[in-house]
Design a protein around this motif. Structure first.
Motif, PDB file in Angstrom:
ATOM      1  N   PHE A   1      -1.124  14.355  -1.307  1.00  0.00           N
ATOM      2  CA  PHE A   1      -0.841  13.618  -0.070  1.00  0.00           C
ATOM      3  C   PHE A   1       0.218  14.351   0.741  1.00  0.00           C
ATOM      4  CE2 PHE A   1      -3.381  10.208  -1.508  1.00  0.00           C
ATOM      5  CZ  PHE A   1      -3.469   9.253  -0.520  1.00  0.00           C
TER       6      PHE A   1
ATOM      7  N   VAL B   1       5.077  10.287  -2.275  1.00  0.00           N
ATOM      8  CA  VAL B   1       3.657  10.247  -2.631  1.00  0.00           C
ATOM      9  C   VAL B   1       3.283  11.454  -3.479  1.00  0.00           C
ATOM     10  CG1 VAL B   1       2.941   8.879  -0.635  1.00  0.00           C
ATOM     11  CG2 VAL B   1       3.019  11.356  -0.456  1.00  0.00           C
ATOM     12  N   HIS B   2       2.063  11.443  -3.951  1.00  0.00           N
ATOM     13  CA  HIS B   2       1.516  12.536  -4.775  1.00  0.00           C
ATOM     14  C   HIS B   2       1.534  13.841  -3.979  1.00  0.00           C
ATOM     15  CE1 HIS B   2      -1.512  14.748  -7.104  1.00  0.00           C
ATOM     16  NE2 HIS B   2      -1.158  13.948  -8.106  1.00  0.00           N
TER      17      HIS B   2
ATOM     18  N   TYR C   1      -3.471   4.790   2.085  1.00  0.00           N
ATOM     19  CA  TYR C   1      -4.602   5.429   2.764  1.00  0.00           C
ATOM     20  C   TYR C   1      -5.292   4.448   3.712  1.00  0.00           C
ATOM     21  CZ  TYR C   1      -9.365   7.165   3.305  1.00  0.00           C
ATOM     22  OH  TYR C   1     -10.578   7.551   3.818  1.00  0.00           O
TER      23      TYR C   1
ATOM     24  N   HIS D   1      -1.516   4.315  -3.599  1.00  0.00           N
ATOM     25  CA  HIS D   1      -2.024   5.365  -2.710  1.00  0.00           C
ATOM     26  C   HIS D   1      -3.237   4.876  -1.916  1.00  0.00           C
ATOM     27  CE1 HIS D   1       0.618   7.953  -5.062  1.00  0.00           C
ATOM     28  NE2 HIS D   1       0.514   8.819  -4.062  1.00  0.00           N
TER      29      HIS D   1
END
Length: 161
Positions: free
Chosen positions: A89, A85-86, A59, A55
C-alpha cells in the motif's frame, strides 16, 4: 491447503470489488458447502485476518472518495494512513502522492481520452481481423465505415429509368 487458503484463492476478486455493487443472490458455494451471497462470502474472507479487514475498509473508503471525485478527502486519507499500512500500500500511496496534481486534474476536469482510446482499440481489432489489407485505401475505408466518419459527400447521380 487450508480452508482459508482455498477460499481466498477462489474468491480474491470479491475483495477488489466495490462493496456497494456486490450481488445479493444466493448460490451454492462448494468451498463453503453452503448457499451464500457474495456479501456473506466477503464477510467470511475478512474474518480470517484483522489486518486484511482493516486494509479492505481503507481500500473501500479510498475507492468511494475516488468515485465521488473528492480529491481532498482522498489525499488526506492517503497522507494520514501511509505510514501505518502494508508496504505494498505504501508503494501505491507514494505513486499517488508523486502524481497528485495529475490525479486531481483527472478528477476535477471534465476531459477524458476515452473516445480516442476506444477508436484506437477499434482500429486494432479491424487490423487484427483483416490479417493485412492488400490495399491501404481499403483499410482506411473500413476504418472510416466502422467509426462512422463520412469523408466527403457523394454527388447525386440521376439514373435513367
Amino acid at each position: 491447503q487450508s480452508q482459508e487458503y482455498r477460499a481466498l484463492k477462489r474468491y480474491w476478486k470479491l475483495i477488489q470489488q466495490d462493496s456497494r455493487k456486490l450481488n445479493d443472490k444466493r448460490f451454492y458455494r462448494p468451498t463453503f458447502r453452503a448457499h451464500l451471497t457474495n456479501k456473506e462470502i466477503l464477510e467470511k474472507l475478512l474474518s480470517y485476518s484483522q489486518e486484511l479487514r482493516e486494509h479492505y475498509e481503507l481500500y473501500q473508503l479510498l475507492l468511494f472518495h475516488f468515485q465521488e471525485k473528492n480529491s481532498d478527502h482522498f489525499f488526506d486519507l492517503i497522507e494520514e494512513t501511509s505510514s501505518s499500512v502494508h508496504p505494498i500500500f505504501q508503494t501505491a500511496f507514494r505513486t499517488f502522492l508523486k502524481d497528485k496534481d495529475k490525479i486531481i486534474n483527472a478528477l476535477e476536469l471534465p476531459y477524458s481520452n476515452a473516445k480516442l482510446e476506444a477508436t484506437n482499440n477499434l482500429i486494432k481489432v479491424i487490423k487484427r481481423n483483416a490479417f493485412g489489407f492488400r490495399n491501404f485505401e481499403n483499410f482506411k475505408k473500413r476504418i472510416l465505415m466502422a467509426v462512422n466518419i463520412k469523408k466527403e459527400k457523394t454527388k447525386l447521380v440521376l439514373s435513367r429509368i
